[in-house]
Design a protein around this motif. Sequence first.
Motif, mmCIF file in Angstrom:
data_model
loop_
_atom_site.group_PDB
_atom_site.id
_atom_site.type_symbol
_atom_site.label_atom_id
_atom_site.label_comp_id
_atom_site.label_asym_id
_atom_site.label_seq_id
_atom_site.Cartn_x
_atom_site.Cartn_y
_atom_site.Cartn_z
ATOM 1 N N LEU A 117 0.828 -1.201 0.000
ATOM 2 C CA LEU A 117 0.000 0.000 0.000
ATOM 3 C C LEU A 117 0.868 1.260 0.000
ATOM 4 N N PRO A 118 0.290 2.414 -0.316
ATOM 5 C CA PRO A 118 1.080 3.656 -0.450
ATOM 6 C C PRO A 118 1.884 4.033 0.787
ATOM 7 N N ASP A 119 1.420 3.632 1.971
ATOM 8 C CA ASP A 119 2.125 4.004 3.204
ATOM 9 C C ASP A 119 3.151 2.962 3.633
ATOM 10 N N GLY A 120 3.337 1.927 2.818
ATOM 11 C CA GLY A 120 4.265 0.865 3.175
ATOM 12 C C GLY A 120 3.627 -0.318 3.864
ATOM 13 N N SER A 121 2.343 -0.232 4.157
ATOM 14 C CA SER A 121 1.645 -1.379 4.734
ATOM 15 C C SER A 121 1.569 -2.497 3.692
ATOM 16 N N ARG A 122 1.397 -3.713 4.178
ATOM 17 C CA ARG A 122 1.394 -4.891 3.299
ATOM 18 C C ARG A 122 0.107 -5.681 3.542
ATOM 19 N N VAL A 123 -0.523 -6.096 2.446
ATOM 20 C CA VAL A 123 -1.766 -6.862 2.537
ATOM 21 C C VAL A 123 -1.610 -8.154 1.737
ATOM 22 N N THR A 124 -1.953 -9.274 2.363
ATOM 23 C CA THR A 124 -2.016 -10.558 1.652
ATOM 24 C C THR A 124 -3.481 -10.914 1.483
ATOM 25 N N LEU A 125 -3.947 -10.838 0.247
ATOM 26 C CA LEU A 125 -5.346 -11.160 -0.061
ATOM 27 C C LEU A 125 -5.491 -12.661 -0.266
ATOM 28 N N ASP A 126 -6.452 -13.261 0.413
ATOM 29 C CA ASP A 126 -6.793 -14.644 0.142
ATOM 30 C C ASP A 126 -7.502 -14.715 -1.210
ATOM 31 N N ALA A 127 -7.679 -15.921 -1.737
ATOM 32 C CA ALA A 127 -8.420 -16.070 -2.986
ATOM 33 C C ALA A 127 -9.822 -15.493 -2.837
#
Length: 311
Positions: A117-127
């Motif tokens: 994300l723009p602020d450096g956060s990280r997201v792992t999306l499940d299917a």
Amino acid sequence: MSAADARGRRASLAEQASRWVVRRSGQPLPPEAQAEFDAWYQADIRHAEAYDRLARVWRRMGDIDQARLAKRPARGRKATVAALLAIATAWPVWQFSRDAHPGADYASGNALRVVELPDGSRVTLDAESAIALDYAAGKRVVRLLAGRALFEAAPAAQDGPAFTVTTPDASATALGTRYTVERQEHGTRVAVHEHRVQVRCRICTDDRADILDSGDSVQVSADGIVRGASPSEAAPDWSQGLLSFNDVALPAAAAQLSRYTSKRVLVLGDAARNARISGTARLADPKRALELLLAQTSVRITDLPGLLLLR
């Protein structure tokens, strides 16, 4: 035509086609019935396409004795039609369920997706998951539109906004954290894997909020915030490409694994529906995972275009 109307029309067409496939799989039709079929088949190209597709599938189901099908009692024929109708409707319904969510900034298909994300956060999306961002001035808000995701929030800048994930039921604000948010049929689940999270019930009359520590989880719904089983892992198995099953009914396990393949997984027959499995599955190859999980059972896999049949 609305999406619901379109799905209904496809299902109706599939039912008509499935019934003709079953009726024509035994002895030749009487002249009147054959004329009725010919008129239906030629009336619309979609009729012909639906019938031809199902007839090909029917022929490939090698363990079905078609010569005896027409002699089955009406009750048996109804069960056969129901099974074929499940196959018939699998393609359009499955494809519809995979359509992108309107307004999503990021969405996953049948595999995990990692987003920075723009602020450096990280997201792992499940299917089958989707998120939308609201990073306007003074905000760091992520809306979970579907599915579930693992969030690793970047620290807030001095006097900057906190990182918050929202669903219609809840908001989950990071206090320097790694946590999972999942939309469910009757609410939202939040599980904390590291540090702390403030969870607020958005639909409760008392606007209740709880602070969760590492290892805590809650279910949020109109009934309030209810503490649940505590996650012990630093990150959920699915975010690492794994799913674990411990004496799970095969239909439930197949429903989970079907999210990670472009094919619909159908469980047919009492033997398969009553089977229970244990083990760990790698999400990168759901068919191979199913083969290993089913190795000690009598259930077998039939691989068809767009379908995995377990029976």
